[in-house]
Design an enzyme around this catalytic site. Sequence first.
Site, PDB file in Angstrom:
ATOM      1  N   CYS A  71       1.574  -1.260  -0.087  1.00 33.30           N
ATOM      2  CA  CYS A  71      -0.005  -0.323  -0.260  1.00 33.30           C
ATOM      3  C   CYS A  71       1.043   0.942  -0.335  1.00 33.30           C
ATOM      4  CB  CYS A  71      -0.974  -0.291   1.216  1.00 33.30           C
ATOM      5  SG  CYS A  71      -0.065   0.444   3.022  1.00 33.30           S
ATOM      6  N   CYS A  77       4.388   3.626   7.494  1.00 30.76           N
ATOM      7  CA  CYS A  77       3.703   3.230   8.989  1.00 30.76           C
ATOM      8  C   CYS A  77       4.251   2.129   9.241  1.00 30.76           C
ATOM      9  CB  CYS A  77       1.968   2.879   8.309  1.00 30.76           C
ATOM     10  SG  CYS A  77       1.202   2.143   9.211  1.00 30.76           S
ATOM     11  N   CYS A  80       2.699  -2.679   9.482  1.00 31.98           N
ATOM     12  CA  CYS A  80       2.896  -3.766   8.302  1.00 31.98           C
ATOM     13  C   CYS A  80       4.091  -3.756   8.334  1.00 31.98           C
ATOM     14  CB  CYS A  80       2.159  -3.935   7.502  1.00 31.98           C
ATOM     15  SG  CYS A  80       0.504  -4.637   7.216  1.00 31.98           S
ATOM     16  N   CYS A 160      -4.634   1.221   3.804  1.00 36.32           N
ATOM     17  CA  CYS A 160      -4.366   0.649   4.177  1.00 36.32           C
ATOM     18  C   CYS A 160      -4.745  -0.891   3.569  1.00 36.32           C
ATOM     19  CB  CYS A 160      -4.672   0.536   5.942  1.00 36.32           C
ATOM     20  SG  CYS A 160      -3.709  -0.396   6.856  1.00 36.32           S
ATOM     21  N   GLN A 286     -10.898 -11.656  18.988  1.00 35.56           N
ATOM     22  CA  GLN A 286      -9.767 -11.751  18.033  1.00 35.56           C
ATOM     23  C   GLN A 286     -10.085 -11.408  16.755  1.00 35.56           C
ATOM     24  OE1 GLN A 286      -6.835 -13.288  18.125  1.00 35.56           O
ATOM     25  NE2 GLN A 286      -6.937 -15.479  20.300  1.00 35.56           N
ATOM     26  N   TYR A 315      -7.724 -18.159  31.695  1.00 35.70           N
ATOM     27  CA  TYR A 315      -6.614 -16.956  30.501  1.00 35.70           C
ATOM     28  C   TYR A 315      -8.249 -17.117  29.482  1.00 35.70           C
ATOM     29  CZ  TYR A 315      -2.635 -16.940  33.271  1.00 35.70           C
ATOM     30  OH  TYR A 315      -1.366 -17.286  33.951  1.00 35.70           O
ATOM     31  N   GLU A 336     -10.282 -15.542  34.376  1.00 30.72           N
ATOM     32  CA  GLU A 336     -10.626 -14.326  33.508  1.00 30.72           C
ATOM     33  C   GLU A 336      -9.825 -13.501  34.478  1.00 30.72           C
ATOM     34  OE1 GLU A 336      -9.138 -11.770  31.804  1.00 30.72           O
ATOM     35  OE2 GLU A 336      -8.949 -13.518  30.773  1.00 30.72           O
ATOM     36  N   ASP A 381      -4.303 -19.684  27.317  1.00 25.43           N
ATOM     37  CA  ASP A 381      -3.908 -19.213  26.502  1.00 25.43           C
ATOM     38  C   ASP A 381      -3.494 -17.727  26.982  1.00 25.43           C
ATOM     39  OD1 ASP A 381      -4.437 -17.491  24.278  1.00 25.43           O
ATOM     40  OD2 ASP A 381      -6.152 -17.917  23.970  1.00 25.43           O
ATOM     41  N   CYS A 408       0.799 -16.140  21.974  1.00 25.13           N
ATOM     42  CA  CYS A 408       0.895 -15.170  20.647  1.00 25.13           C
ATOM     43  C   CYS A 408       2.113 -14.548  20.785  1.00 25.13           C
ATOM     44  CB  CYS A 408      -0.270 -13.806  21.069  1.00 25.13           C
ATOM     45  SG  CYS A 408      -0.714 -13.208  23.314  1.00 25.13           S
TER      46      CYS A 408
END
Length: 451
Positions: A71, A77, A80, A160, A286, A315, A336, A381, A408
């Site tokens: 892009c 930016c 990405c 974007c 997510q 979590y 949680e 998680d 993650c």
Amino acid sequence: MKKRDILELKIEGMEFGGNSYGYIEDRRVDIKGGITGQTHKVLIKKIRKDKVEAKSLGIIENSPIEKADICKHFGECGGCSILSVPYEEQLEIKEGQILDLFMEKDFVGFKFLGVEGSPKFHEYRNKMEYTFGDEEKDGPLTLGLHKKGRMYDIITVDECFLVDKDFREVLKSTVDYFQSTGLPYYKNLTHKGYLRNLVVRKGLNTGEMLINLVTSSQVKFNLDEYVNKILDLDIEGKIVGILHTINDGLADVVKCDKLNILYGRDYLYESLLGLRFKISPFSFFQTNTKGAEKLYSIAREFIGDEKDKVIFDLYSGTGSIAQIVSKNAKKVIGIEIIEEAVEAAIENAKLNNITNCEFIAGDVGEKVKTLKEKPDLIIVDPPRPGIHKDALKDIVKFNAKEILYISCNPKTLVRDLAEFKKANYDIVKVKGMDMFPNTPHVETVVLLTRK
């Protein structure tokens, strides 16, 4: 080579998290960002015994692997970092990074199933948090993302690739409108100003959209005209709510002191693998809906088809994983720390007529000590820092036959897996899921069994 030298660095490799490295005078030099094969002009910042740290001052030559469409904001930016790399090669890079981290810990004997690609690698995000500011000091009002490596400069990312046309239209319309008003943006240094953030959420399976304008309370301004402008947009999704959040906090984060509903309602619905979820303005979900369906399908596949298991989901967030695996369980107990997320999980379970899920609000490390039931399987998680060492000890004490770890952050994942290995658990299967195309991040799912 000495501190503050400006030199050329050819990037030889990339590490998980977005760092890369090359060699100068046979010394390894690490920088933030970078793609294998690029040549950078770098400033030497720190010279230590074990490594040298430098800062990129710009790319001298692109990499031969940079063949993908980009892009107009790419390079400026900070969103990405690897958009220029074809998607299949992005997946290969992430596979190598996961395996490197596992090999560093001498983990062997497990089945590695590669990294599954996201169903969409452009326009995949269901949430964007934009910031008001300017691109240069005292320049015109902008609304978008931070410039790469800059704390205060904001670039309006109206083309974007991460989001679909609806997000871009709302962004453009919002910045155009507020430029015409002359209202000041909030400056984090002086804590003065009005316009702070715009948060846009969209159910990619339902099409429902929630627009949340975040300001300080320093200006009294009638937003009716803005609401009508947004409702008049020619977009594919359906705007179900326009909100005005008052945030007078000093930190540069979106939080709510007061919420006003300007139009519609303060939530949207999204569907995931046949289940329906109510998502409030500040609840976690997510950010890649289609990718989440793949991620949770991997989790369900790793768990297997036995339906008599008691599962702990630690979590648990808004309970999406717990509810999706509930078909494969006798009972699921989710813990949680964020109370609003637990309330959402309870509400979503009722929405989906799921009766074998229980959700508890509290710190995982504390609450696991109070549970009387014994789990057959534990799902963890955790957030990016991983599992707290005390909570990990308590998890091990349950002596569950299986642990499913969804991470993650592979760096903290392998750290925690080393502790599980010490506690007599074996790594059986590992699979990556690319929830964040064009960025250096990846989710990893690991199945552990007790010896």
